[in-house]
Design an enzyme around this catalytic site. Structure first.
Site, PDB file in Angstrom:
ATOM      1  N   ASP A  77     -21.796 -37.559  -2.684  1.00 48.89           N
ATOM      2  CA  ASP A  77     -21.936 -36.242  -2.069  1.00 48.89           C
ATOM      3  C   ASP A  77     -21.921 -35.179  -3.157  1.00 48.89           C
ATOM      4  OD1 ASP A  77     -19.124 -36.952  -2.387  1.00 48.89           O
ATOM      5  OD2 ASP A  77     -18.680 -35.028  -1.415  1.00 48.89           O
ATOM      6  N   GLU A 104     -16.058 -36.570  -1.333  1.00 46.96           N
ATOM      7  CA  GLU A 104     -15.147 -36.060  -2.366  1.00 46.96           C
ATOM      8  C   GLU A 104     -15.223 -34.541  -2.475  1.00 46.96           C
ATOM      9  OE1 GLU A 104     -13.490 -34.744  -6.113  1.00 46.96           O
ATOM     10  OE2 GLU A 104     -15.592 -34.548  -5.518  1.00 46.96           O
TER      11      GLU A 104
END
Length: 453
Positions: A91, A157
């Site tokens: 991500d 994250e």
């Protein structure tokens, strides 16, 4: 197996590394934007396919509690072989203000010897670092060394919602390892490899100021009507002393950093500080960055200059982030921050403080056998002494994994350097650095096979 043979293998693999990084960067995998959930799923599926092609067994897409997917796979080894967990995340931060980018943020573009694109350094480049290291080992030795490799790539994250952490707590056997390699930190320079030994934690609060039922005309009421935006500005200024250092009542701010220093001129260049701008105070930069709390106003809701009207504002709000050094509990720091803001509230406004996320700081030892093996590998590949530094950012999964596996050694490294501009416009990775970090990791895995679990 010598470093040069691995370096040659990595060099031969770099065209493939670039091509695959371009494919991975092309996914706009911003996890906290619902409209981009399909992009996140496609990125996870791409990584699962790459793991399968590399020979990983039992590759899985893990549905985590925050709604994102993590990708997991393993390369088993003989009974008793050391177990190493390789970590990265797919991500990315949003590519805000795309017009300010020199290139398309989701198209990997080469310029000036660097590869530009969102996630090129943070942290899709690290996914390719791991894959390239494994491929180089297979190319040189004909097979991987006798190390049990687990590979986990998470998808949340950046948003910090704890999907992988909660999944790991529910399935502790899945990520259990002797050595955990977290590939999500920076090197102090292109030619100086770096192991990170501490991470600051973080907490956030949202501050609201209210003064009136609605905006009022500044010509009719300005000077008498209490201004919510002015009150907010005064309140936020209370977070800093006359030198510009963070001050939050109840939090210690005299701690010192015991590792490598951060020279002022290097910091100015790395942070791209304007020539006429002075740094706050006289404290050592390493102390401020890695050992002490640091408050940042990361967002304010107020009228934009374009289209602004002549009005006294009836309400305003700000998002405040507080970085927390190891040794300070993040929840206690959040309470101290909230209490400070509530106590400093001006009488000209109603002030409320909403407590948001909490992420703990992390600190790891630096004298275990895996650390020595990695330090030697970095030294052999780069030809210089590795640095051991702190990092101001937080990686929440480190705290969770350290709690689950207290005997594991943690190695924090990555493909970032000061010019990478992660979380900003024109993010980039230096392909030479990526290649050397992949070579060092391959050499490390080869050496790790020679020691007992």
């Amino acid at each position: 197996m010598n470093p040069q043979s691995l370096a040659d293998a990595v060099h031969a693999l770099m065209p493939r590394t670039r091509s695959e990084l371009a494919e991975l960067v092309a996914f706009e995998s911003v996890a906290d934007v619902p409209a981009l959930a399909g992009e996140c799923g496609a990125a996870a599926a791409w990584i699962a396919g790459a793991m399968t092609a590399q020979g990983f067994t039992d590759v899985r897409l893990l549905d985590t509690p925050d709604g994102t997917q993590a990708v997991w796979g393993e390369l088993p080894a003989a009974q008793g072989a050391p177990v190493v967990l390789l970590y990265a995340h797919y991500d990315v931060q949003p590519a805000a203000d795309r017009d300010a980018w020199a290139t398309d943020p989701f198209r990997l573009t080469e310029a000036g010897g660097r590869w530009y694109g969102r996630g090129a350094a943070d942290c899709k480049g690290s996914v390719l670092m791991h894959l390239t290291a494994l491929r180089a080992l297979a190319a040189v030795g004909g097979r991987l060394p006798d190390v049990h490799v687990k590979f986990i790539v998470e998808g949340s994250e950046e948003q910090g919602t704890g999907g992988l952490e909660r999944y790991a707590e529910a399935h502790p056997e899945l990520l259990a390892a002797d050595v955990v390699v977290i590939a999500d930190t920076a090197n102090v320079a292109l030619d100086v490899p770096t192991l990170t030994t501490s991470l600051r934690g973080m907490t956030t609060v949202e501050v609201h100021t209210r003064t009136l039922a609605a905006n009022v005309h500044s010509g009719s009421f300005g000077g008498g009507a209490p201004d919510a935006l002015a009150a907010l500005i005064r309140l936020l200024d209370s977070l800093y002393d006359e030198d510009g250092h963070t001050r939050v009542a109840g939090l210690e701010r005299t701690q010192t950093w015991g590792g490598s220093p951060y020279p002022v001129e290097k910091f100015r260049a790395d942070a791209e500080v304007l020539p006429s701008v002075e740094l706050p105070g006289t404290a050592a930069l390493a102390d401020l960055l890695w050992a002490r709390p640091a408050a940042t106003v990361v967002g304010i809701d107020c009228p934009a200059v374009a289209g602004a009207t002549s009005a006294v504002q009836h309400r305003a709000r700000a998002l405040v982030s507080l970085r927390v050094p190891p040794g300070t509990e993040a929840a206690r720091a959040q309470e101290a921050l909230a209490a400070h803001l509530e106590a400093a509230a001006p009488r000209s406004a109603e002030v409320t403080v909403e407590r948001l996320g909490v992420w703990e700081a992390f600190e790891t030892g630096s004298d275990g056998p895996a650390h020595r093996a990695m330090l030697n590998s970095l030294r052999d590949v780069f030809g210089t002494e590795p640095a051991r530094c702190g990092q101001g950012g937080s990686i929440p999964v480190c705290v969770t994994l350290a709690g689950l596996y207290p005997d594991a050694e943690f190695l924090l490294l990555g493909v970032q350097d000061p010019a990478s501009r992660i979380h900003s416009t024109d993010e980039s990775v230096d392909p030479g650095l990526l290649a050397r970090m992949a070579t060092a990791e391959a050499l490390f895995l080869h050496r790790l096979a020679a020691r007992p679990a």
